[in-house]
Design a protein around this motif. Structure first.
Motif, mmCIF file in Angstrom:
data_model
loop_
_atom_site.group_PDB
_atom_site.id
_atom_site.type_symbol
_atom_site.label_atom_id
_atom_site.label_comp_id
_atom_site.label_asym_id
_atom_site.label_seq_id
_atom_site.Cartn_x
_atom_site.Cartn_y
_atom_site.Cartn_z
ATOM 1 N N SER A 138 0.792 -1.246 0.106
ATOM 2 C CA SER A 138 0.089 -0.065 0.240
ATOM 3 C C SER A 138 0.819 1.177 0.090
ATOM 4 O O SER A 138 2.085 1.492 -0.188
ATOM 5 N N TYR A 139 0.234 2.288 0.638
ATOM 6 C CA TYR A 139 1.105 3.721 0.765
ATOM 7 C C TYR A 139 1.186 3.916 2.268
ATOM 8 O O TYR A 139 0.307 3.468 2.877
ATOM 9 N N ASP A 140 2.108 4.830 2.637
ATOM 10 C CA ASP A 140 2.093 5.178 3.990
ATOM 11 C C ASP A 140 0.944 6.220 4.275
ATOM 12 O O ASP A 140 1.102 7.297 3.892
ATOM 13 N N ASN A 141 0.055 5.494 4.720
ATOM 14 C CA ASN A 141 -1.404 6.254 4.825
ATOM 15 C C ASN A 141 -1.170 7.556 5.795
ATOM 16 O O ASN A 141 -2.094 8.482 5.548
ATOM 17 N N GLU A 142 -0.595 7.430 6.910
ATOM 18 C CA GLU A 142 -0.398 8.532 7.828
ATOM 19 C C GLU A 142 0.212 9.720 7.030
ATOM 20 O O GLU A 142 -0.068 11.061 7.363
ATOM 21 N N LYS A 143 1.285 9.422 6.423
ATOM 22 C CA LYS A 143 1.993 10.217 5.602
ATOM 23 C C LYS A 143 1.177 11.031 4.602
ATOM 24 O O LYS A 143 1.175 12.145 4.062
ATOM 25 N N ILE A 144 0.151 10.410 4.028
ATOM 26 C CA ILE A 144 -0.682 10.754 2.866
ATOM 27 C C ILE A 144 -1.769 11.549 3.578
ATOM 28 O O ILE A 144 -2.165 12.970 3.310
ATOM 29 N N GLY A 183 -3.194 11.744 10.412
ATOM 30 C CA GLY A 183 -1.952 12.422 9.873
ATOM 31 C C GLY A 183 -2.336 13.763 9.501
ATOM 32 O O GLY A 183 -1.591 14.682 9.653
ATOM 33 N N ALA A 184 -3.668 14.084 9.099
ATOM 34 C CA ALA A 184 -4.144 15.410 8.648
ATOM 35 C C ALA A 184 -4.353 16.028 10.054
ATOM 36 O O ALA A 184 -4.051 17.278 10.083
#
Length: 359
Positions: A138-144, A183-184
């Motif tokens: 996947s992707y680093d979702n907190e970074k997103i 993250g946001a």
């Protein structure tokens, strides 16, 4: 076409024929399943990426790695019960590797654990399914989420500290949604004046986001907020429609997924940014991990980190990076990478495209 004729075709041709037949969440059986089959279960088809990109790229990469392999594809159309039936059918047919993008990560735990006990390797794709998964891509979702938060701050500029923000978060059944939200908040909290409204939107529904935004406008007034955080582009479309209906302009809206309608809104100025997650590396990596697991090979070189779910820690993982897309860098991101054709992007917004060098 009968079974004898099918077996006479090469694996690559079988994949190209089998994928369309498996669309729309069908549950057909195939006598060829087993040692050369890889299951692919995607969650829905409303988001354009799944049918246009993920499915095609995964199937193509597997075909290039293994001519005799077959991709057994199904789409759940956002229904947990559909996906469970599809998953169970794959296991029953003897499929030993399944790439699973879960509709509901928690609900998938019992299926994944049961399959793992039977020697089935499950690769959690894009969303981290609960249970005994073998790998996660996947992707680093907190970074997103932090990127999204930063996008809102950038849009607000020097007015950020006195600005009020509305937050429309993702579906509570999607394990990525809390990570985006976290993250946001890490970026926005203490940097903006106040979060005046926040809601998790079931099923990432654009219609629900539009209704919630309309309610916020009615309750807060047109001057009651200065920016809107949307966890994805589909909801951002509903939010933008609500703002337009109320005659509200110049309120920055942020999204995610770099979908064509969102990119057009970015060009037109009704959405400030989106998040571009290049699908190809994610999909091709999942395909190669699936092939290696099918053949009993090591996946260590492909899983450069680990991830933890609520039910399992230390899951071998590969997490890719994402980036913000605005008017300023659209030409050097999604257009340069071929993620969107300029003629399609500029349809209906030709003048706006010319103004940012997209022709």
């Amino acid at each position: 076409m009968n079974a004898i004729m099918r077996r006479a075709l090469t694996g690559a041709v079988v994949i190209s024929l089998a994928a369309p037949l498996a669309a729309c969440g069908s549950d057909q059986q195939d006598a060829g399943a087993g040692k050369d089959s890889i299951g692919l279960l995607l969650p829905e088809s409303k988001a354009a990426r799944y049918e246009k990109f993920d499915r095609r790229i995964i199937s193509s990469r597997i075909a290039s790695l293994c001519l005799e392999c077959k991709v057994d594809y199904h789409n759940a159309e956002q229904q947990v019960d559909n996906q469970k039936r599809q998953f169970d059918a794959l296991v029953k047919k003897g499929v030993k590797v399944i790439i699973l993008d879960p509709v509901d990560a928690a609900a998938a735990k019992s299926w994944v654990d049961s399959a793992a006990k039977k020697g089935v390797k499950v690769i959690a794709y894009d969303r981290l399914a609960e249970g005994d998964v073998a790998a996660y891509v996947s992707y680093d979702n907190e970074k997103i989420g932090r990127l999204q938060g930063q996008g809102i701050l950038t849009a607000l500029g020097s007015q950020a500290a006195t600005s009020d923000v509305v937050m429309m978060n993702g579906s509570p059944t999607d394990p990525n949604a809390p990570a985006y939200k976290k993250g946001a908040h890490e970026v926005l909290d203490d940097k903006v004046h106040k979060i005046v409204f926040e809601k998790d939107i079931p099923d990432w529904s654009a219609a629900a986001a539009k209704k919630e935004m309309t309610d916020v406008i009615n309750a807060q007034g047109a001057e009651g907020f200065d920016a809107v955080y949307s966890a994805n582009d589909g909801m951002a479309g509903g939010i933008a429609a609500a703002l337009k209906s109320a005659g509200i302009k110049n309120v920055p809206v942020g999204g995610q997924d770099a979908e064509l309608p969102a990119l057009q809104r970015v060009v037109a100025g009704t959405q400030y940014f989106t998040i571009y997650k290049e699908v190809r590396p994610e999909a091709e990596t999942a395909a190669e991990i699936a092939f290696r697991l099918l053949r009993g090979k090591s996946i260590k070189s492909l899983t450069t980190t680990t991830a933890d779910s609520k039910s399992k820690s230390g899951i071998p993982a590969r997490l890719f990076k994402a980036q913000i897309v605005t008017k300023k860098n659209m030409k050097n991101t999604v257009v340069r990478d071929g993620a969107v054709r300029t003629d399609l992007l500029c349809e209906g917004v030709t003048a706006a495209c010319k103004s940012v060098g997209l022709e």
